[in-house]
Motif scaffolding. Structure first.
Motif, PDB file in Angstrom:
ATOM      1  N   PHE A  12       0.841  -1.202   0.000  1.00 34.83           N
ATOM      2  CA  PHE A  12       0.000   0.000   0.000  1.00 34.83           C
ATOM      3  C   PHE A  12       0.876   1.251   0.000  1.00 34.83           C
ATOM      4  N   TYR A  13       1.939   1.231   0.789  1.00 33.95           N
ATOM      5  CA  TYR A  13       2.817   2.403   0.940  1.00 33.95           C
ATOM      6  C   TYR A  13       3.839   2.513  -0.180  1.00 33.95           C
ATOM      7  N   ALA A  14       4.159   1.399  -0.829  1.00 33.15           N
ATOM      8  CA  ALA A  14       5.214   1.377  -1.843  1.00 33.15           C
ATOM      9  C   ALA A  14       4.717   1.901  -3.181  1.00 33.15           C
ATOM     10  N   ARG A  15       4.091   3.061  -3.146  1.00 35.26           N
ATOM     11  CA  ARG A  15       3.553   3.735  -4.321  1.00 35.26           C
ATOM     12  C   ARG A  15       3.850   5.225  -4.200  1.00 35.26           C
ATOM     13  N   LEU A  18       1.521  10.882  -3.826  1.00 34.88           N
ATOM     14  CA  LEU A  18       0.210  11.433  -4.157  1.00 34.88           C
ATOM     15  C   LEU A  18      -0.864  10.348  -4.208  1.00 34.88           C
ATOM     16  N   THR A  19      -0.496   9.187  -4.707  1.00 34.00           N
ATOM     17  CA  THR A  19      -1.431   8.063  -4.748  1.00 34.00           C
ATOM     18  C   THR A  19      -1.780   7.620  -3.335  1.00 34.00           C
ATOM     19  N   VAL A  20      -0.761   7.503  -2.491  1.00 30.82           N
ATOM     20  CA  VAL A  20      -0.986   7.071  -1.112  1.00 30.82           C
ATOM     21  C   VAL A  20      -1.803   8.115  -0.352  1.00 30.82           C
ATOM     22  N   ALA A  21      -1.513   9.395  -0.572  1.00 32.33           N
ATOM     23  CA  ALA A  21      -2.260  10.459   0.105  1.00 32.33           C
ATOM     24  C   ALA A  21      -3.746  10.361  -0.195  1.00 32.33           C
ATOM     25  N   ALA A  47       0.860  15.301   0.573  1.00 30.76           N
ATOM     26  CA  ALA A  47       1.908  14.506  -0.062  1.00 30.76           C
ATOM     27  C   ALA A  47       3.190  15.311  -0.216  1.00 30.76           C
ATOM     28  N   TYR A  48       4.312  14.656   0.051  1.00 31.92           N
ATOM     29  CA  TYR A  48       5.653  15.228  -0.160  1.00 31.92           C
ATOM     30  C   TYR A  48       6.375  14.236  -1.053  1.00 31.92           C
ATOM     31  N   VAL A  49       6.637  14.638  -2.296  1.00 34.82           N
ATOM     32  CA  VAL A  49       6.893  13.676  -3.369  1.00 34.82           C
ATOM     33  C   VAL A  49       8.348  13.337  -3.652  1.00 34.82           C
ATOM     34  N   GLY A  50       9.278  13.828  -2.857  1.00 37.35           N
ATOM     35  CA  GLY A  50      10.671  13.454  -3.077  1.00 37.35           C
ATOM     36  C   GLY A  50      11.635  14.584  -2.787  1.00 37.35           C
ATOM     37  N   MET A  84       7.279  22.105  19.966  1.00 36.74           N
ATOM     38  CA  MET A  84       6.186  21.650  20.822  1.00 36.74           C
ATOM     39  C   MET A  84       5.129  20.791  20.134  1.00 36.74           C
ATOM     40  N   TYR A  85       5.048  20.802  18.801  1.00 38.27           N
ATOM     41  CA  TYR A  85       4.012  20.046  18.107  1.00 38.27           C
ATOM     42  C   TYR A  85       4.624  18.897  17.300  1.00 38.27           C
ATOM     43  N   HIS A  86       4.054  17.711  17.465  1.00 39.65           N
ATOM     44  CA  HIS A  86       4.514  16.565  16.692  1.00 39.65           C
ATOM     45  C   HIS A  86       3.705  16.443  15.409  1.00 39.65           C
ATOM     46  N   CYS A  87       4.327  15.889  14.381  1.00 41.42           N
ATOM     47  CA  CYS A  87       3.662  15.637  13.103  1.00 41.42           C
ATOM     48  C   CYS A  87       3.931  14.191  12.706  1.00 41.42           C
ATOM     49  N   PHE A  88       2.874  13.481  12.311  1.00 45.75           N
ATOM     50  CA  PHE A  88       2.985  12.077  11.940  1.00 45.75           C
ATOM     51  C   PHE A  88       2.871  11.903  10.432  1.00 45.75           C
ATOM     52  N   ASN A  89       3.844  11.200   9.860  1.00 43.66           N
ATOM     53  CA  ASN A  89       3.882  10.910   8.426  1.00 43.66           C
ATOM     54  C   ASN A  89       4.085   9.418   8.209  1.00 43.66           C
ATOM     55  N   VAL A  90       3.703   8.946   7.018  1.00 41.93           N
ATOM     56  CA  VAL A  90       4.038   7.588   6.615  1.00 41.93           C
ATOM     57  C   VAL A  90       4.987   7.683   5.425  1.00 41.93           C
ATOM     58  N   VAL A  91       6.030   6.886   5.439  1.00 44.68           N
ATOM     59  CA  VAL A  91       7.015   6.870   4.355  1.00 44.68           C
ATOM     60  C   VAL A  91       6.438   6.076   3.185  1.00 44.68           C
ATOM     61  N   THR A  92       6.611   6.612   1.978  1.00 49.62           N
ATOM     62  CA  THR A  92       6.007   6.005   0.792  1.00 49.62           C
ATOM     63  C   THR A  92       7.044   5.739  -0.296  1.00 49.62           C
TER      64      THR A  92
END
Length: 198
Positions: A12-15, A18-21, A47-50, A84-92
């Motif tokens: 699912f993530y290995a795409r 933008l597709t994953v987003a 999405a952050y594309v590279g 002070m603020y955390h941000c959660f991302n998934v690597v794609t």
């Protein structure tokens, strides 16, 4: 109580980001711990594309902080902003392509009070209990993961520029932020008419 839903696989993530987003909209973000099971339905992503994307942290090179962005896919990338603020991302994408999707907002599903504010990455992480301690976690085997949710029809998906990346020049105007139309938990409406598209 164990969930009957299916954990999202590595494929699912290995795409492309933008597709994953897009596909993350409607899925469930889950954290299991001593405080119980917390679940939020994802309603907003970016999405952050590279490394060529000037809004992406990897644009400044491969460092100890950004190493996780280069893969493998399906890992958590958690960072701190404003001290002070955390941000959660998934690597794609495939290993070596530094891309990720920021989860900006969720709707409370389980273990989160319905009235709790989960709009915006900082509030989301505070509500879910996500911290730097979750950085680099493998979403395939950790108690932090994403699972199948409900499908969001294309007509309900809006797109617009990402938030807080004005420093990235033209990249700041790319419509790489996606959200579910009508959700009360989306972090910010379009700044002006014309920025929202289907």
């Amino acid at each position: 109580m164990p969930s009957s839903r299916v954990r999202l696989p590595v494929s699912f993530y290995a795409r492309p980001a933008l597709t994953v987003a897009r596909e993350l909209l409607g899925t469930h973000l889950v954290l299991e711990g001593e405080a119980g099971r917390r679940v939020g339905r994802i309603v907003e992503t970016e999405a952050y594309v590279g490394a060529h994307d000037l809004a992406c942290h990897a644009s400044k090179g491969r460092t100890a902080r950004t190493e996780v962005l280069f893969g493998p896919p399906g890992r958590a990338y958690v960072y701190l902003i404003y001290g002070m603020y955390h941000c959660f991302n998934v690597v794609t994408d495939v290993e070596g392509v530094a891309s990720a999707v920021l989860v900006r907002a969720v709707e409370p599903v389980e273990g989160l009070p319905p009235a709790l504010r989960t709009d915006g990455p900082g509030r989301l992480c505070r509500a879910m209990g996500l911290t730097l301690g979750h950085n680099r976690w493998d979403l395939q085997c950790a108690p932090l993961y994403l699972e199948e949710g409900s499908t969001v029809e294309e007509a309900r998906v809006a797109r617009g520029p990402r938030i807080g990346v004005d420093y990235a020049g033209e990249w700041a105007r790319e419509p790489y932020r996606l959200w579910v139309r009508g959700s009360q938990h989306v972090s910010r409406p379009p700044a002006r008419r014309g920025l929202e598209s289907a």
